[in-house]
Design a protein around this motif. Structure first.
Motif, PDB file in Angstrom:
ATOM      1  N   TYR A 102       0.715  -1.196  -0.055  1.00 53.41           N
ATOM      2  CA  TYR A 102      -0.038   0.085  -0.147  1.00 53.41           C
ATOM      3  C   TYR A 102       0.801   1.203  -0.105  1.00 53.41           C
ATOM      4  O   TYR A 102       1.835   1.494   0.803  1.00 53.41           O
ATOM      5  CB  TYR A 102      -0.961   0.107   1.254  1.00 53.41           C
ATOM      6  CG  TYR A 102      -1.800  -0.924   1.361  1.00 53.41           C
ATOM      7  CD1 TYR A 102      -3.135  -0.964   0.989  1.00 53.41           C
ATOM      8  CD2 TYR A 102      -1.381  -2.134   2.007  1.00 53.41           C
ATOM      9  CE1 TYR A 102      -4.296  -1.864   1.135  1.00 53.41           C
ATOM     10  CE2 TYR A 102      -2.459  -3.173   2.027  1.00 53.41           C
ATOM     11  CZ  TYR A 102      -3.711  -3.230   1.663  1.00 53.41           C
ATOM     12  OH  TYR A 102      -4.618  -4.124   1.896  1.00 53.41           O
ATOM     13  N   LEU A 152       0.852   5.313   1.111  1.00 51.18           N
ATOM     14  CA  LEU A 152       0.115   5.881   2.214  1.00 51.18           C
ATOM     15  C   LEU A 152       0.531   7.377   1.776  1.00 51.18           C
ATOM     16  O   LEU A 152       1.862   7.608   1.458  1.00 51.18           O
ATOM     17  CB  LEU A 152       0.527   5.631   3.347  1.00 51.18           C
ATOM     18  CG  LEU A 152       0.353   4.283   3.808  1.00 51.18           C
ATOM     19  CD1 LEU A 152       0.796   3.971   5.156  1.00 51.18           C
ATOM     20  CD2 LEU A 152      -1.263   3.674   3.619  1.00 51.18           C
ATOM     21  N   ASN A 153      -0.399   8.278   1.923  1.00 48.67           N
ATOM     22  CA  ASN A 153      -0.112   9.666   1.735  1.00 48.67           C
ATOM     23  C   ASN A 153       0.547  10.106   3.021  1.00 48.67           C
ATOM     24  O   ASN A 153      -0.122  10.128   4.160  1.00 48.67           O
ATOM     25  CB  ASN A 153      -1.506  10.217   1.602  1.00 48.67           C
ATOM     26  CG  ASN A 153      -1.119  11.885   1.127  1.00 48.67           C
ATOM     27  OD1 ASN A 153      -0.267  12.679   1.825  1.00 48.67           O
ATOM     28  ND2 ASN A 153      -1.839  12.649   0.159  1.00 48.67           N
ATOM     29  N   CYS A 154       1.791  10.501   3.064  1.00 46.49           N
ATOM     30  CA  CYS A 154       2.438  11.038   4.176  1.00 46.49           C
ATOM     31  C   CYS A 154       2.921  12.219   4.565  1.00 46.49           C
ATOM     32  O   CYS A 154       3.687  12.737   4.893  1.00 46.49           O
ATOM     33  CB  CYS A 154       3.869   9.998   4.644  1.00 46.49           C
ATOM     34  SG  CYS A 154       3.075   8.548   5.332  1.00 46.49           S
ATOM     35  N   ASP A 161       2.123  13.468  12.048  1.00 46.46           N
ATOM     36  CA  ASP A 161       0.520  13.683  12.057  1.00 46.46           C
ATOM     37  C   ASP A 161      -0.037  14.877  12.663  1.00 46.46           C
ATOM     38  O   ASP A 161      -1.138  15.537  12.345  1.00 46.46           O
ATOM     39  CB  ASP A 161      -0.147  12.479  12.763  1.00 46.46           C
ATOM     40  CG  ASP A 161      -0.205  11.144  11.860  1.00 46.46           C
ATOM     41  OD1 ASP A 161       0.305  11.018  10.868  1.00 46.46           O
ATOM     42  OD2 ASP A 161      -0.850  10.257  12.273  1.00 46.46           O
ATOM     43  N   LYS A 179      -3.824  13.971   5.259  1.00 43.51           N
ATOM     44  CA  LYS A 179      -4.245  12.685   5.784  1.00 43.51           C
ATOM     45  C   LYS A 179      -3.216  12.093   6.879  1.00 43.51           C
ATOM     46  O   LYS A 179      -1.965  12.076   6.738  1.00 43.51           O
ATOM     47  CB  LYS A 179      -4.583  11.503   4.990  1.00 43.51           C
ATOM     48  CG  LYS A 179      -5.521  11.896   3.744  1.00 43.51           C
ATOM     49  CD  LYS A 179      -5.530  10.547   3.019  1.00 43.51           C
ATOM     50  CE  LYS A 179      -6.764  10.656   1.835  1.00 43.51           C
ATOM     51  NZ  LYS A 179      -6.811   9.513   0.879  1.00 43.51           N
ATOM     52  N   GLN A 215      -4.952   6.461   8.101  1.00 42.37           N
ATOM     53  CA  GLN A 215      -4.763   5.709   7.015  1.00 42.37           C
ATOM     54  C   GLN A 215      -4.671   3.926   7.279  1.00 42.37           C
ATOM     55  O   GLN A 215      -5.389   3.131   6.745  1.00 42.37           O
ATOM     56  CB  GLN A 215      -3.858   6.223   6.138  1.00 42.37           C
ATOM     57  CG  GLN A 215      -4.033   7.256   5.328  1.00 42.37           C
ATOM     58  CD  GLN A 215      -2.757   7.824   4.397  1.00 42.37           C
ATOM     59  OE1 GLN A 215      -2.558   7.393   3.442  1.00 42.37           O
ATOM     60  NE2 GLN A 215      -2.111   8.586   5.154  1.00 42.37           N
ATOM     61  N   GLU A 272      -8.095   2.865   8.576  1.00 46.33           N
ATOM     62  CA  GLU A 272      -8.868   2.463   7.426  1.00 46.33           C
ATOM     63  C   GLU A 272      -8.832   1.179   6.958  1.00 46.33           C
ATOM     64  O   GLU A 272      -9.645   0.394   6.371  1.00 46.33           O
ATOM     65  CB  GLU A 272      -8.560   3.604   6.085  1.00 46.33           C
ATOM     66  CG  GLU A 272      -9.672   3.381   4.963  1.00 46.33           C
ATOM     67  CD  GLU A 272      -9.127   4.377   3.770  1.00 46.33           C
ATOM     68  OE1 GLU A 272     -10.189   4.632   3.100  1.00 46.33           O
ATOM     69  OE2 GLU A 272      -8.294   4.836   3.967  1.00 46.33           O
ATOM     70  N   SER A 285      -3.291   3.985  -1.453  1.00 46.18           N
ATOM     71  CA  SER A 285      -4.052   3.191  -0.514  1.00 46.18           C
ATOM     72  C   SER A 285      -5.543   3.868  -0.312  1.00 46.18           C
ATOM     73  O   SER A 285      -5.513   4.999  -0.170  1.00 46.18           O
ATOM     74  CB  SER A 285      -3.569   3.310   1.140  1.00 46.18           C
ATOM     75  OG  SER A 285      -4.186   2.534   1.855  1.00 46.18           O
ATOM     76  N   PRO A 286      -6.652   2.955  -0.055  1.00 41.09           N
ATOM     77  CA  PRO A 286      -6.772   1.648   0.126  1.00 41.09           C
ATOM     78  C   PRO A 286      -6.452   0.677  -1.054  1.00 41.09           C
ATOM     79  O   PRO A 286      -6.543  -0.463  -0.709  1.00 41.09           O
ATOM     80  CB  PRO A 286      -8.043   1.624   0.908  1.00 41.09           C
ATOM     81  CG  PRO A 286      -8.922   2.699   0.152  1.00 41.09           C
ATOM     82  CD  PRO A 286      -8.050   3.782   0.074  1.00 41.09           C
TER      83      PRO A 286
END
Length: 276
Positions: free
Chosen positions: A34, A36-38, A83, A106, A111, A114, A271-272
């Motif tokens: 996956y 992920l938007n970090c 975060d 996000k 995430q 989710e 992701s997802p």
């Protein structure tokens, strides 16, 4: 007769055990990957990353984390911008206007939630290096084994402070490392950007091999022109690491996923959705 049957049964049972064990080791190790938007941001002057080229030109940057589902458990690569930045309306502005102004659309926590993954579910994690846009959420996983190069771990931070909490479980590496022992997820030592920078080779059953760059390279033009960022700690190591990745891309017939390259990330599934 009974003894003969008993012996035959034992031998058959042993043979089946060997076959089952062989079948287990032959299973595809990585099941899903996956993205992920970090973090998302704007780099003020990309000549920081390619000295002498594109002076004063800004560029949209992204910051990816990668969650890997392996037959042996979950593994996280990089943790992105903290975060807490998600709650900052104006994002996180850099002290140097040429650097990247980050936002967090996000959270990493949201995430993972989710996907139904709890921090305690992670079997292991690693960071490409210790710059803030890659280690912002390391302590969200206080009990998870962290794989990091010894040179990076021992590199002093500001005011000679440690880069990680001393109580965080850690495996200090000195070179490449096969995470699960089956060749499907391999940490690659690629120093230069920082003393112990590392990249990641992931072998997916359908997608094939993918190399996650970390910051061994920042965007495609930087890779194509072998640009060495001005903030890198060692130019020769950087170029040697790029060459190592180039040779591995050829050998493994792999794709190179460049961590901060927005143009490339816009073509990938986030992701997802996942890669298998």
């Amino acid at each position: 007769m009974k003894r003969a049957i008993s012996l035959a049964t034992v031998l058959l049972s042993a043979a089946l055990s060997v076959d089952i064990g062989h079948a287990q080791t032959g299973r595809p190790g990585v099941e899903k990957l996956y993205i992920l938007n970090c973090g998302e941001g704007v780099a003020g002057d990309i000549s920081r990353w390619s000295p002498g080229v594109n002076e004063g030109k800004s560029m949209d940057f992204v910051d990816n984390c990668y969650l890997i589902r392996h037959a042996q458990g979950w593994f996280l690569w990089d943790t992105g911008i903290a975060d807490a930045v998600a709650a900052m309306p104006a994002g996180l502005a850099p002290a140097d206007p040429k650097a990247t102004h980050w936002r967090r659309p996000k959270t990493l926590a949201a995430q993972l939630d989710e996907l139904g993954v709890k921090p305690a579910d992670l079997k292991g994690m690693a960071v490409s290096h210790t710059h803030p846009d890659h280690v912002g959420n390391v302590e969200m996983f206080p009990a998870t084994m962290l794989y990091v190069q010894k040179a990076e771990y021992e590199w002093p931070a500001a005011n000679n402070q440690p880069r990680f909490k001393p109580e965080h479980p850690v495996t200090k590496l000195e070179g490449d490392h096969d995470v699960f022992g089956d060749g499907s997820v391999t940490i690659l030592s690629t120093p230069g950007h920082t003393p112990g920078h590392q990249s990641l080779l992931v072998k997916l059953p359908k997608t094939g091999a993918v190399i996650l760059s970390g910051d061994a390279v920042h965007f495609k033009a930087n890779w194509d022109n072998r640009g060495v960022p001005s903030m890198n700690v060692n130019k020769d190591q950087t170029l040697a690491s790029m060459q190592k990745l180039s040779e591995m891309l050829t050998r493994e017939k792999a794709q190179l996923w460049i961590n901060h390259d927005k143009a490339q990330r816009d073509t990938l599934k986030m992701s997802p959705m996942f890669y298998d």
